[in-house]
Enzyme design. Structure first.
Site, PDB file in Angstrom:
ATOM      1  N   ILE A 159       7.907   5.937  12.548  1.00 33.60           N
ATOM      2  CA  ILE A 159       8.818   5.512  11.493  1.00 33.60           C
ATOM      3  C   ILE A 159       8.956   3.995  11.507  1.00 33.60           C
ATOM      4  O   ILE A 159       9.464   3.409  12.470  1.00 33.60           O
ATOM      5  CB  ILE A 159      10.202   6.185  11.656  1.00 33.60           C
ATOM      6  CG1 ILE A 159      10.036   7.709  11.732  1.00 33.60           C
ATOM      7  CG2 ILE A 159      11.112   5.778  10.504  1.00 33.60           C
ATOM      8  CD1 ILE A 159       9.272   8.337  10.573  1.00 33.60           C
ATOM      9  N   ARG A 243       2.332   3.776  -3.180  1.00 34.73           N
ATOM     10  CA  ARG A 243       0.994   3.855  -2.591  1.00 34.73           C
ATOM     11  C   ARG A 243       0.089   2.738  -3.116  1.00 34.73           C
ATOM     12  O   ARG A 243      -0.691   2.158  -2.350  1.00 34.73           O
ATOM     13  CB  ARG A 243       0.388   5.229  -2.868  1.00 34.73           C
ATOM     14  CG  ARG A 243      -0.940   5.471  -2.178  1.00 34.73           C
ATOM     15  CD  ARG A 243      -1.271   6.954  -2.174  1.00 34.73           C
ATOM     16  NE  ARG A 243      -0.577   7.654  -1.098  1.00 34.73           N
ATOM     17  CZ  ARG A 243      -0.335   8.967  -1.081  1.00 34.73           C
ATOM     18  NH1 ARG A 243      -0.710   9.706  -2.107  1.00 34.73           N
ATOM     19  NH2 ARG A 243       0.279   9.519  -0.059  1.00 34.73           N
ATOM     20  N   GLU A 364       0.872   6.090   4.833  1.00 38.28           N
ATOM     21  CA  GLU A 364       1.072   6.505   3.440  1.00 38.28           C
ATOM     22  C   GLU A 364      -0.157   7.225   2.871  1.00 38.28           C
ATOM     23  O   GLU A 364      -0.519   7.058   1.703  1.00 38.28           O
ATOM     24  CB  GLU A 364       1.470   5.321   2.557  1.00 38.28           C
ATOM     25  CG  GLU A 364       2.880   4.833   2.842  1.00 38.28           C
ATOM     26  CD  GLU A 364       3.385   3.824   1.850  1.00 38.28           C
ATOM     27  OE1 GLU A 364       3.159   4.023   0.639  1.00 38.28           O
ATOM     28  OE2 GLU A 364       4.010   2.844   2.277  1.00 38.28           O
TER      29      GLU A 364
END
Length: 381
Positions: A159, A243, A364
């Site tokens: 994270i 993205r 991602e």
């Protein structure tokens, strides 16, 4: 000086060109920052980006809700990445971490945006787990309803901003249906009992990363973002927006590598002549320039398509992210090769770019996953 001619492509408006010019001037005066303490560097960058007003582009205005301008996001990430990879990271996480709130949050939840847009709070996007990185639907973390509360139990890992964020967008299984249809999204402040940092993770390009632990963390039911069971759709909608910006960051790294290479081959002599006189070097420079422009076209096509009102740009964003990150890796590798020993000297610009770019082909949505997405979109699935 980086090429700016792309700003005159029909994807952009005058406001984008004005944004790029003002940001470039700011970057030249404020970047890079000292990276010796990465946590503090990120906090400093967020504060400075907030004070300068750049974070207003990272999330919607809670007092005047609208839509995120993806072209502006991409220009910001490309420019910041070209000057300082950690500055790009700090900006990007403020957007990604609050993306679900911008797109689906309630008026109360959007109060967080006032803080993140001003650089007074750091945010994070907590999706990945030890057993489910690319396979989001396989997550184990649970959120069990208990009256007017949910109880969170489980772990999140890799994270970004983990350990320094003030608020996390957390995805957990609520069980409305099997797989992806039983996941929900929540706003979780970092100061709640039962929440802890299990491990800080160290990677080749130092960024604040951590594994998060949730042990009977109680949050009010009002923390639910959107509807129960819609978490997977929310996560994919956020990634649909952000993205392409990963591709923009890669593009910024690649442009910097090309700039450093152009300077190198003109200033460095070999066998009594500039390095650029070697035809093989000219071929490498040509390949690098081609990859940069092709990546830029894909990145800004995806951003323009989203800004033009397309409900989803899954295919375009996947192409932009895949191509820009993969080709930036090649561009930077060529830059390292042309720089010779200096290219692998710790602290040199191209050495730093070499470490920075690798993670972008993973997070991602890894490159191989993007190929699956593109193939399925092409087949109409």
């Amino acid at each position: 000086m980086a090429d700016k001619s792309f700003l005159h492509w029909p994807f952009f408006e005058d406001r984008h060109r004005d944004l790029a010019e003002k940001l470039e001037n700011w970057c030249q005066q404020n970047l890079p920052v000292d990276h010796s303490d990465v946590d503090q560097a990120c906090k400093t960058l967020v504060a400075r980006l907030g004070e300068a007003g750049w974070l207003r582009h990272s999330a919607i205005d809670p007092d005047n809700p609208g839509v995120l301008d993806v072209r502006s996001l991409c220009i910001l990430r490309e420019t910041l990445a070209r000057h300082d990879g950690l500055a790009d990271f700090a900006f990007a996480m403020q957007g990604l971490g609050t993306g679900a709130i911008s797109l689906f949050g309630t008026e109360e939840q959007r109060n967080w945006l006032r803080k993140t847009r001003e650089g007074k709070a750091l945010s994070a996007f907590a999706l990945s787990e030890p057993k489910s990185g690319s396979d989001v639907a396989n997550m184990d973390m649970t959120a069990v309803r208990d009256g007017d509360e949910f109880i969170l139990n489980g772990e999140k890992t890799w994270i970004s901003n983990g350990g320094i964020a003030d608020v996390y967008c957390v995805f957990a299984r609520t069980g409305e249906a099997p797989g992806a249809k039983g996941i929900s999204a929540f706003v979780v402040p970092a100061d709640l009992p039962g929440f802890s940092i299990k491990e800080r993770l160290h990677v080749i390009a130092p960024h604040p990363l951590a594994t998060l632990s949730f042990e009977n963390v109680r949050i009010p039911a009002s923390s639910l973002i959107g509807e129960a069971g819609q978490g997977f759709r929310i996560a994919m909608s956020v990634l649909d927006v952000f993205r392409a910006t990963v591709g923009a960051a890669a593009l910024g790294f690649a442009r910097r590598a090309l700039d450093e290479t152009v300077a190198r081959v003109q200033d460095r002599s070999l066998f009594g002549a500039p390095l650029f006189d070697l035809q093989m070097v000219q071929g490498h420079v040509a390949d690098m320039a081609l990859d940069v422009d092709a990546a830029a076209l894909l990145v800004y096509r995806a951003a323009w398509t989203k800004d033009s009102g397309a409900p989803r740009v899954t295919r375009e964003a996947a192409m932009a992210k895949l191509y820009a990150t993969d080709r930036a890796q090649e561009v930077i590798d060529k830059a390292v090769q042309i720089h010779g020993g200096d290219g692998v000297r710790q602290g040199s610009v191209v050495e730093g770019l070499y470490r920075e770019i690798r993670a972008l082909r993973i997070y991602e949505g890894a490159s191989d996953v993007q190929k699956v997405v593109i193939a399925r979109q092409t087949m109409g699935r």
